[in-house]
Scaffold this active site. Structure first.
Site, PDB file in Angstrom:
ATOM      1  N   ILE A   1      12.537  -3.414  19.481  1.00 48.39           N
ATOM      2  CA  ILE A   1      12.277  -4.135  18.236  1.00 48.39           C
ATOM      3  C   ILE A   1      11.588  -5.448  18.615  1.00 48.39           C
ATOM      4  CG2 ILE A   1      13.274  -5.182  16.189  1.00 48.39           C
ATOM      5  CD1 ILE A   1      13.512  -2.132  16.250  1.00 48.39           C
TER       6      ILE A   1
ATOM      7  N   GLY B   1       0.829  -1.196   0.000  1.00 49.68           N
ATOM      8  CA  GLY B   1       0.000   0.000   0.000  1.00 49.68           C
ATOM      9  C   GLY B   1       0.861   1.244   0.000  1.00 49.68           C
TER      10      GLY B   1
ATOM     11  N   GLY C   1       8.081   3.230  15.537  1.00 46.99           N
ATOM     12  CA  GLY C   1       7.770   2.644  14.234  1.00 46.99           C
ATOM     13  C   GLY C   1       8.996   2.517  13.357  1.00 46.99           C
TER      14      GLY C   1
ATOM     15  N   GLU D   1       8.615   3.287   7.988  1.00 45.85           N
ATOM     16  CA  GLU D   1       8.873   4.385   7.065  1.00 45.85           C
ATOM     17  C   GLU D   1      10.277   4.972   7.179  1.00 45.85           C
ATOM     18  OE1 GLU D   1       5.122   6.694   6.159  1.00 45.85           O
ATOM     19  OE2 GLU D   1       4.649   5.957   8.158  1.00 45.85           O
TER      20      GLU D   1
ATOM     21  N   ASN E   1      10.177  -7.864  16.708  1.00 45.09           N
ATOM     22  CA  ASN E   1      10.594  -9.010  15.907  1.00 45.09           C
ATOM     23  C   ASN E   1      11.686  -8.572  14.938  1.00 45.09           C
ATOM     24  OD1 ASN E   1      10.877 -11.359  14.477  1.00 45.09           O
ATOM     25  ND2 ASN E   1       8.849 -11.323  13.545  1.00 45.09           N
TER      26      ASN E   1
END
Length: 752
Positions: free
Chosen positions: A643, A235, A716, A719, A645
């Site tokens: 983190i 996406g 996150g 990005e 994974n």
């Protein structure tokens, strides 16, 4: 909710959905079986500005198998247009006779087969009243307006720049780019037999948002709409905003009283969805002769449609990266006859950091200083605009780790000084940053006496390994194995979570899952210590934890999970968890359920500045005669808190770095200026990096503990991986050739 370093979090876990994906068992929305569907094909405008004067549909209607043709003459007023990416006005499609942009939907042909719909679509004859369009920044009729918002500013940057002994004053640009996920844009709509309830199968990054948008467009109650998107085949932002096709296909299905399937073509994906806006930048840096920044001025211009005020506004990030007492920024939107721009992976910082990090490299050369040392001198733990501390900031750790792995000390700084045969070698670097967001979230969690748990939430799997991340957290907190966890996501009748965008997904979903698991642990612990008999009678419930399929206390005391669970319920224990991060408004949960664009807590925080940071290093090789460009290796280092994974995290960051290489060297949507039409709307002509273009990409996960960003310390990563790589490539090209390319993409013709 502190992270247990000895648990499952932080250990590599294989994707729980990996098998169904590689075997073809995974159902993407267009794969969902429906009974006796009709097929839709879009008719799109070959002009960029004007009006539809009329349509000749006779030949199209005569095509065998054609069932209906929707156009503004027979559907006008039946559907409301969706909002733009900023929730405000945007271009329309069949709501009127107006044509806003090239490739706009002007009709939808419905037929018994896809082939019949396609054949008939090409027989639709449209009479257009053509107007002269404006294609881009300098086109006649382009309308530039200052973005109405508070631009980051501190001190008197203009005066400081004028007085600075060392100055950089340059302009940069990035082209229009399109997402091009492998999965085409598709919608299937089914009404129940009463015509009162609608099911929408559509790949989306915003399940509740899609439900709310479809309902508002159709003028129906959102509770009568079910949206389904178990998997999303890419996406990158394009499947986040509302899209006009959803309501049109729903209306078509209602008119036909049968399911309707639409799979837009690859070229239609370029013109009926959003894209990365074309941008221009004016960056001015002032510094002392020792390299300390005294002034940063960054003005940006972004292309968008006539009615839209949307901009990505990347100076919100570039103003915060370096210590500087005087900063001025400004954003402008330039209205032209194009579709509305929107989110695309790392929307603000990908184009804006290209300008800033290129300028920083130019400043390093002007000072005769190593680019990493220039960044070290201007590193800061305090936001220079508001004076807030960063929740954590490891940009120099990333630069140092990347430099060591890359071998930066072997670099000779003079442009053109590193060669191997006919190849000029260039090394470049850039810093990376992205805001650490988190939104409200909800979950339904159930635990059985046999040690199996089910996590239900309207989460999104857009290829990031999100389902696995949720399973890892649930298993870790419940003392189970990942194989013991079933994740049931992807439907709007499940508890809502925010859209998968802004790199909030892991933080939002994992924190609410951990909170629900804590509710389970607490209930079991309280029941255990309150019992008259048992291993934990009279103990402190806070000291009990779930591990190894048992309730465990101090000193190694434990009892089986089934025994602990039996005190609370005779069967399965189910809890409903909700998490509203501190600082979000009281309406946050209601907005989430309503499908309005949920507010994320990140850049707007008033206590700390929450960002993930990184560093990009790349080697380019440029043939001295042909100017052919090769990128044999890159090193990308990132610090992003906990983190969950590392297996999937490394994959995400590697993908981002590769896309950054593509952003620098390959990707550009070509616009024919006289007609404002897109030229290269296919995979043959829209250049993206392939295996031969990318050598070795080495990803470093720099350890970082952040106790302030959110309870689990998650930042996150989806990005940040792309951010800065385009600048690192441009800086490497300059190091190799002595030629500074300030306008992307960097191709052979710019180096000849």
């Amino acid at each position: 909710m502190a992270v247990d370093a000895g648990g499952l979090i932080g250990k590599p876990a294989v994707r729980i959905d990996g098998k169904v994906k590689v075997t073809g068992e995974a159902h993407y929305p267009s794969d969902e079986p429906v009974l006796h569907p009709a097929y839709a094909y879009l008719v799109t405008s070959p002009i960029a500005k004007g009006r539809v004067r009329g349509m000749n549909l006779d030949a199209a209607r005569a095509t065998p198998g054609v069932l209906d043709i929707l156009n503004h003459q027979n559907v006008n007023g039946q559907v409301q247009p969706p909002p733009g990416p900023d929730g405000k006005a945007t271009t329309t499609s069949m709501e009127s006779d107006r044509v806003w942009n090239d490739g706009q939907i002007v009709a939808v042909v419905l037929a018994e087969t896809y082939e019949a719909a396609r054949e008939a679509a090409y027989k639709v004859v449209v009479d257009y009243a053509v107007e002269t369009p404006s294609a881009t920044f300098d086109s006649p009729g382009a309308d530039a307006q200052r973005k109405v918002e508070t631009d980051p500013k501190v001190g008197d940057a203009a005066a400081a720049f004028a007085a600075a002994p060392v100055k950089i004053d340059e302009r940069y640009s990035t082209p229009t780019q399109h997402h091009n996920p492998m999965e085409l844009f598709a919608t299937t709509c089914v009404w129940d037999s009463s015509g009162a309830k609608l099911t929408v199968y559509e790949a989306t990054q915003n399940i509740y948002g899609l439900r709310g948008s479809a309902a508002r467009q159709l003028g129906i109650d959102p509770s009568t709409v079910l949206t389904v998107s178990h998997y999303c085949g890419g996406g990158f932002g394009s499947k986040g905003p509302a899209n006009p096709r959803t309501a049109w296909i729903a209306l078509a299905a209602k008119r036909l009283r049968r399911p309707v399937k639409l799979v837009a073509t690859r070229p239609q994906g370029f013109t009926t969805t959003t894209y990365r806006a074309e941008t221009r930048h004016h960056v001015q840096l002032g510094a002392t002769r020792e390299g300390r920044l005294t002034a940063i001025l960054h003005e940006g211009w972004e292309v968008s449609s006539r009615p839209s005020s949307y901009t990505v506004s990347g100076t919100q990030c570039t103003a915060l990266l370096y210590a500087c007492p005087n900063v001025t920024t400004q954003i402008n939107v330039v209205h032209v006859d194009r579709a509305t721009a929107g989110y695309m992976r790392a929307p603000p910082v990908t184009p804006y950091m290209f300008a800033l990090e290129s300028a920083m490299d130019e400043l390093a050369y002007a000072l005769n200083m190593d680019p990493i040392e220039l960044r070290r001198i201007n590193d800061t733990q305090i936001d220079p605009i508001l004076g807030l501390p960063f929740s954590s900031r490891s940009v120099m750790k990333c630069l140092d780790a990347g430099a060591a792995r890359f071998g930066w000390r072997r670099r000779t700084p003079a442009p053109g000084s590193m060669r191997e045969g006919d190849w000029l070698i260039g090394w470049g670097c850039a810093a990376s940053m992205y805001p650490s967001n988190i939104g409200s979230g909800t979950v339904r969690l159930s635990l059985t006496p046999t040690g199996k748990a089910t996590v239900q939430m309207a989460a999104h799997e857009i290829g990031t390994g999100a389902y696995t991340t949720v399973a890892v957290v649930a298993a870790d907190r419940l003392g189970l194995q990942v194989d013991d966890i079933t994740v049931q996501p992807g439907e709007s009748d499940l508890p809502p979570v925010p859209r998968a965008g802004g790199s909030n997904n892991a933080a939002s979903t994992c924190n609410v899952v951990a909170k629900a698991c804590e509710e389970v642990r607490s209930r079991l612990a309280v029941a255990a210590v309150g019992a008259n008999a048992g291993a934990f009678s009279g103990a402190d419930p806070a000291t009990l934890r779930l591990a190894g399929g048992a309730l465990v206390g101090p000193g190694g005391r434990q009892e089986p999970l089934a025994t602990a669970l039996a005190r609370v319920t005779a069967g399965t224990l189910e809890v409903h968890g909700e998490n509203v991060p501190d600082g979000l408004p009281p309406t946050a949960l209601a907005d989430l359920y309503n499908g309005t664009d949920a507010i994320l807590r990140g850049e707007q925080r008033k206590d700390v500045r929450a960002f993930a940071f990184g560093a990009q290093f790349v080697e380019v090789r440029i043939h001295r005669q042909t100017r052919e460009i090769r990128t044999p290796r890159a090193v990308a280092a990132f610090a992003a808190g906990t983190i969950v994974n590392p297996f999937t995290a490394r994959s995400q960051l590697m993908g981002g770095a590769i896309w950054g290489l593509g952003s620098a060297l390959h990707e550009a949507t070509v616009i024919d200026l006289p007609t404002a039409r897109l030229v290269n709307t296919n995979f043959a002509d829209y250049m993206i990096p392939v295996n031969a273009d990318v050598g070795e990409v080495d990803v470093i996960l720099v350890p970082e503990v952040d106790t302030r960003v959110n309870p689990m310390g998650i930042k996150g990563i989806g990005e940040i991986g792309i951010v800065g790589m385009n600048a690192a490539v441009a800086n490497a090209v300059y190091h190799a050739t002595g030629k500074r390319i300030r306008d992307l993409p960097i191709r052979i013709e710019k180096l000849l």
